[in-house]
Design a protein around this motif. Sequence first.
Motif, short mmCIF file in Angstrom:
data_model
loop_
_atom_site.label_atom_id
_atom_site.label_comp_id
_atom_site.label_asym_id
_atom_site.label_seq_id
_atom_site.Cartn_x
_atom_site.Cartn_y
_atom_site.Cartn_z
N THR A 12 0.70 -1.31 0.02
CA THR A 12 0.06 -0.01 -0.10
C THR A 12 0.95 1.21 0.13
O THR A 12 0.34 2.11 -0.01
N GLY A 13 2.19 1.19 0.06
CA GLY A 13 2.87 2.53 0.03
C GLY A 13 3.34 2.51 -1.57
O GLY A 13 3.11 2.21 -2.14
N TYR A 14 4.20 3.76 -1.40
CA TYR A 14 4.77 4.18 -2.67
C TYR A 14 5.87 3.20 -3.32
O TYR A 14 5.83 2.85 -4.48
N THR A 15 6.61 2.50 -2.45
CA THR A 15 7.36 1.57 -2.79
C THR A 15 6.81 0.39 -3.36
O THR A 15 7.22 -0.15 -4.31
N GLY A 16 5.72 -0.08 -2.74
CA GLY A 16 4.92 -0.96 -3.36
C GLY A 16 4.15 -0.85 -4.58
O GLY A 16 4.19 -1.67 -5.37
N GLY A 189 6.71 8.77 2.30
CA GLY A 189 5.63 7.60 2.47
C GLY A 189 4.32 8.17 2.24
O GLY A 189 3.99 9.39 1.79
N ARG A 190 3.43 7.16 2.45
CA ARG A 190 1.97 7.30 1.87
C ARG A 190 1.12 7.24 2.85
O ARG A 190 -0.24 7.25 2.90
N LYS A 191 1.75 7.41 4.17
CA LYS A 191 0.80 7.22 5.49
C LYS A 191 -0.04 8.81 5.68
O LYS A 191 0.48 9.62 5.43
N GLN D 193 -5.23 12.63 5.82
CA GLN D 193 -5.89 11.72 4.98
C GLN D 193 -5.21 11.42 3.65
O GLN D 193 -4.56 12.23 3.12
N THR D 194 -5.00 9.94 3.29
CA THR D 194 -4.23 9.58 2.21
C THR D 194 -4.61 10.44 0.87
O THR D 194 -3.74 10.72 0.16
N GLY D 195 -5.88 10.60 0.67
CA GLY D 195 -6.28 11.16 -0.55
C GLY D 195 -5.90 12.52 -0.86
O GLY D 195 -6.07 12.88 -2.03
#
Lengths: 353, 353, 353, 353
Positions: A12-16, A189-191, D193-195
């Motif tokens: 679910t992260g950017y590296t994934g 990161g995407r948190k 929030q992620t979005g």
Amino acid sequence: MERIPVGLVGVTGYTGMELARLLEGHPRFELVAATSRTECGKVLQDIYPFLRHCRTGLCPVVEPDPAALAQRCELVFLAVPHGAAQEMAAALRGRGVKVVDLSADFRLRDPEVYREWYNQPHEQQHLLEDAVYGLPEMYGHAIAGASLVANPGCYPTAAILGLWPALANGLVSTQGIVIDAKSGASGAGRKAQTGTLFCEVTDTFRAYNLGRHRHTPEIEQELSAVASTPVVVNFSPHLLPINRGILSTIYTMLTPEGLALGADGLRQAYAGHYAGHAFVRVLPAGMLPETRHVRGTMFCDIAVVPDLRTGRLLIVSVIDNLCRGASGQAVANANLMLGLPLDAGLSLAPAMP
Amino acid sequence: MERIPVGLVGVTGYTGMELARLLEGHPRFELVAATSRTECGKVLQDIYPFLRHCRTGLCPVVEPDPAALAQRCELVFLAVPHGAAQEMAAALRGRGVKVVDLSADFRLRDPEVYREWYNQPHEQQHLLEDAVYGLPEMYGHAIAGASLVANPGCYPTAAILGLWPALANGLVSTQGIVIDAKSGASGAGRKAQTGTLFCEVTDTFRAYNLGRHRHTPEIEQELSAVASTPVVVNFSPHLLPINRGILSTIYTMLTPEGLALGADGLRQAYAGHYAGHAFVRVLPAGMLPETRHVRGTMFCDIAVVPDLRTGRLLIVSVIDNLCRGASGQAVANANLMLGLPLDAGLSLAPAMP
Amino acid sequence: MERIPVGLVGVTGYTGMELARLLEGHPRFELVAATSRTECGKVLQDIYPFLRHCRTGLCPVVEPDPAALAQRCELVFLAVPHGAAQEMAAALRGRGVKVVDLSADFRLRDPEVYREWYNQPHEQQHLLEDAVYGLPEMYGHAIAGASLVANPGCYPTAAILGLWPALANGLVSTQGIVIDAKSGASGAGRKAQTGTLFCEVTDTFRAYNLGRHRHTPEIEQELSAVASTPVVVNFSPHLLPINRGILSTIYTMLTPEGLALGADGLRQAYAGHYAGHAFVRVLPAGMLPETRHVRGTMFCDIAVVPDLRTGRLLIVSVIDNLCRGASGQAVANANLMLGLPLDAGLSLAPAMP
Amino acid sequence: MERIPVGLVGVTGYTGMELARLLEGHPRFELVAATSRTECGKVLQDIYPFLRHCRTGLCPVVEPDPAALAQRCELVFLAVPHGAAQEMAAALRGRGVKVVDLSADFRLRDPEVYREWYNQPHEQQHLLEDAVYGLPEMYGHAIAGASLVANPGCYPTAAILGLWPALANGLVSTQGIVIDAKSGASGAGRKAQTGTLFCEVTDTFRAYNLGRHRHTPEIEQELSAVASTPVVVNFSPHLLPINRGILSTIYTMLTPEGLALGADGLRQAYAGHYAGHAFVRVLPAGMLPETRHVRGTMFCDIAVVPDLRTGRLLIVSVIDNLCRGASGQAVANANLMLGLPLDAGLSLAPAMP
């Protein structure tokens, strides 16, 4: 030709995300399982609509169960935070699965240094001596024989590739090195957090973690090895309002040997050092790198700029933090570990503009 | 209260635009003439629709004729390229008009240095000794008595304010100073050129003019004066994908005196130095500046960050390149030259986000 | 397998850049000549440093001489402004070279319409009847047999693919269609002009050419053919502060037939229409397209959103203006013209983030 | 002159931030209390470093206690989410404090419509009849006498000002109106929030909430009042990768009366309608609005563009969503409620670029 099944822990992260993109275009790897505790039961295209009508989009999202992964995968990429990677790496390796760990857990050879900078003890110290630092130009042979590769940090990749030829050849002093580094926001990161919201990052610029970023000991570990003497650096990260890319402006003092080479000689020393390493591009005189010139690729572009007024050698090195600085380098390491050419699936032209 | 008529030579660039914005909110100045060879005959709102329904929008756009300007204006701002400003400044001053020149033409006291860095002789050398360098915190008294003020460059403003307290008090070495500076794209001007097109600047980052940017001698001139000894610096500019803002990360070596002060003492030395100068904000421990925190204002935010591992003092200074680094500072200088409070029309809260 | 030599006339713009990127990854095409009057004598990597260490980077930059191109190339891409393409297309075709023209010169079947919207007569009207409109999903068979393909405009590609299933099946009225389109700045080209400087585009948004954009007649030509009746549309372009991507929000009135289908039926009609066309992705209910989801690819993502309160069908369609809207579609057309699979070299995963 | 003490409930979001900026420059209001449950005990500059050395930066951050606020403030701005504002508004009003509510809680006159679109019952229905909709050009007189003002939504402000002259004068049909609206990311709020992370918003574009955005009934309520007949619209919001700004492209059908006026007559009708309302700028022929032209201000720029090919009137209206669309309009309403000129503290020139 039969495809080699690989897995991905933490999608679910950017590296994934970037691993999914790169594996879609890979000629030999097949992503057969991607894990996420919150999204399991879906397929990748359900959480990443950009993967619809792509092979990778149909990869199942599953629980992070090492036994199940070991049954299906020859190699697993770990794209989870530091700390979380240790146990998973041990469990997979115990089942004979090769591991490329994108976290920081196996990069530092000295567990005391890990404890000091990451504020927690290392729980799998017995694996540290087997882990190979996954910078292919530097450790290609060892990576090919490794079962556990510690994928380098993004900042260290740019810094080490930029300084290696100069330090290895005594062209610059090992003292007083300054690494002023600037990274795109995907590196954060995407948190969900306020500090990386669009309106907190766009149209602005800031430094962060001055003097205490965790990539510092990683950089110093590898530079010290290269220089055969302890190297201490000032490493200063900054946050750029761009998606991808790291540019490091590195300040060193030329040694008499370095000064004697002159501008052309210094560039030739760099070019010679990286001859045969197609992913590193040493730029000709008068050309400076830009992050977009390496976007989406494994390239590291380096400019070597002597300043005779001050006796310094400035080195500017640029990578894509998500590709070369994380997922692309992970694929390159997996290529070597599984007997494929280093650049399998990675011969990509930069996306411009 | 009667308004003071002022003029603006060169209105089509970003500094001209910013002057129009600031003069709109000024309590005492009235922009009575703005010049542009290509747009004369119009009023400002015809070329700048954002100024419709603003007082300044009705200012006539005229030919750059010094005699006509002298008849109408007590003070004129010159927002034209270096070289072009020299003759206009001489002509206006000869007619008794005060001048704030935003170009580089009167910043360097030594015409030989000008010739060397700007590749052309200085044509009005007799004016150089009268020109005052327009950094109000440093030369406020002289500015108040000047008829020709050389408005500082944007990069020098951030660099000098960042280094002044440390050099003046012997806290850091005068040797080996590195100024790694990053600027928004408005600093590159409004001329049509491929290199600053949106698609060439957005989502990317690059260094430029390493070791040879023309702001270097200006920085060295003022730092040498402050340190009472010649100071040579590495100054490295970079282009940020943002509209406004400069952040300079400055690397120095602490002297024994500086080291003895400790982190708190160093910050207090800075705070004390700038006490009474409300536009300079020395940040408390743990806080680092951001370009948006000074957007549209005269503020210069400074963080003082000692690194005991390396014996360095890192200084991060931030300004808005268009306001503090150009047009706002020009208005502040004009305020002093005309007997107004320094901050007249300039007490603005930053535009966030 | 032997590579097929292709040429590129006009390499200095963004579509030329994108063609270079795509040809680098193409399994069968080899770029053997790229033309530029100002840069000839160089190789591509001299003007595009991002192509260093890429095969395409060594392609020579030559004068735009049709005879020389004809000797070396089986097919030539024309990436020059409208008007300039006409003579070059005629000259190449006269020498037996296949041509994909990315300009507007051969898109409009009626030369009077061309004259009206482009303010100049068409000089090669005899070629118009041979030219095939290069939208592969619509004209794939004809493209395969063509020697001159008129590559569609970027806006028309998004609009036509979005409306085709609805109009062809009578699901929406042919009257009152509104196409509100938003494009990234690369669509404005790489010419130096003030209006597309970074500081004029970033952090802002504007409409332009309302009611008179030249893509209007192209959209109407194809929609009229699909609907078998003249279709007149409101087409409103806007400039987005992004590099790549077009998003069109299309407003139509549902016919009784359309209304009877209901939301699921309408989506199924679209999905059925595009079954077998892998580049078009009809999104499931509740999902809306984003420009980044198609970045760097041939995908056209379409959402079908009925609004029962108003009796409208909203259609949102998204493409990458440089890839699907220009150079990628040109490669797809070249693939068909030379007997290759449509997606040769074009099976790319979107670059996220 | 004595300052009027005002309070702010909810300071951690972007509208709270903008209120702080505007109150800093206000000639008569003094922000004496700002509430935040998580940050109380601090002063504003502790959480907003950009306010250091600003008067407003010393405002205490306190618990949201209505009794304490009522003791200190003549008027309170509520910048909290809908739902939360109802009880606080009632409590403050019960203590004689005037209230400007920036949430949606008092905008819809019919509590059933509120329940339907906000999925919860209205808990303070008795206040609805006292609440005045705070669009100053439309309800200025009522606002001046009100003790509770419902500050309009950002999208409705742009849409209503754009359509009012046309609907009030029968120039366009009340049927089939399409409002295609695009907003900067600050409109999505400051919640983590992620979005809305930087990497999810930059370099991309998307529509959202098509056909079901909660601003729809608010727009329809006011347009119906203006047209004296129920008006139903298609309102389609989109997310722009910019900080601030809304641009609405509005599609209407001209009535015979509207057609008869012709392009100049239509513009004159708009200009006449807004004569005396300096914050609304009707643009001359050939000029289209841009979001940056109103950045940080109360201006609403409107272009009126008839399309004779299709019989439509296109209206493009632009505001700053944070200033005119929220906090600036709140200050304007507070000005009227407390007997000050509408534009007190709001005569700002747009920040360009």
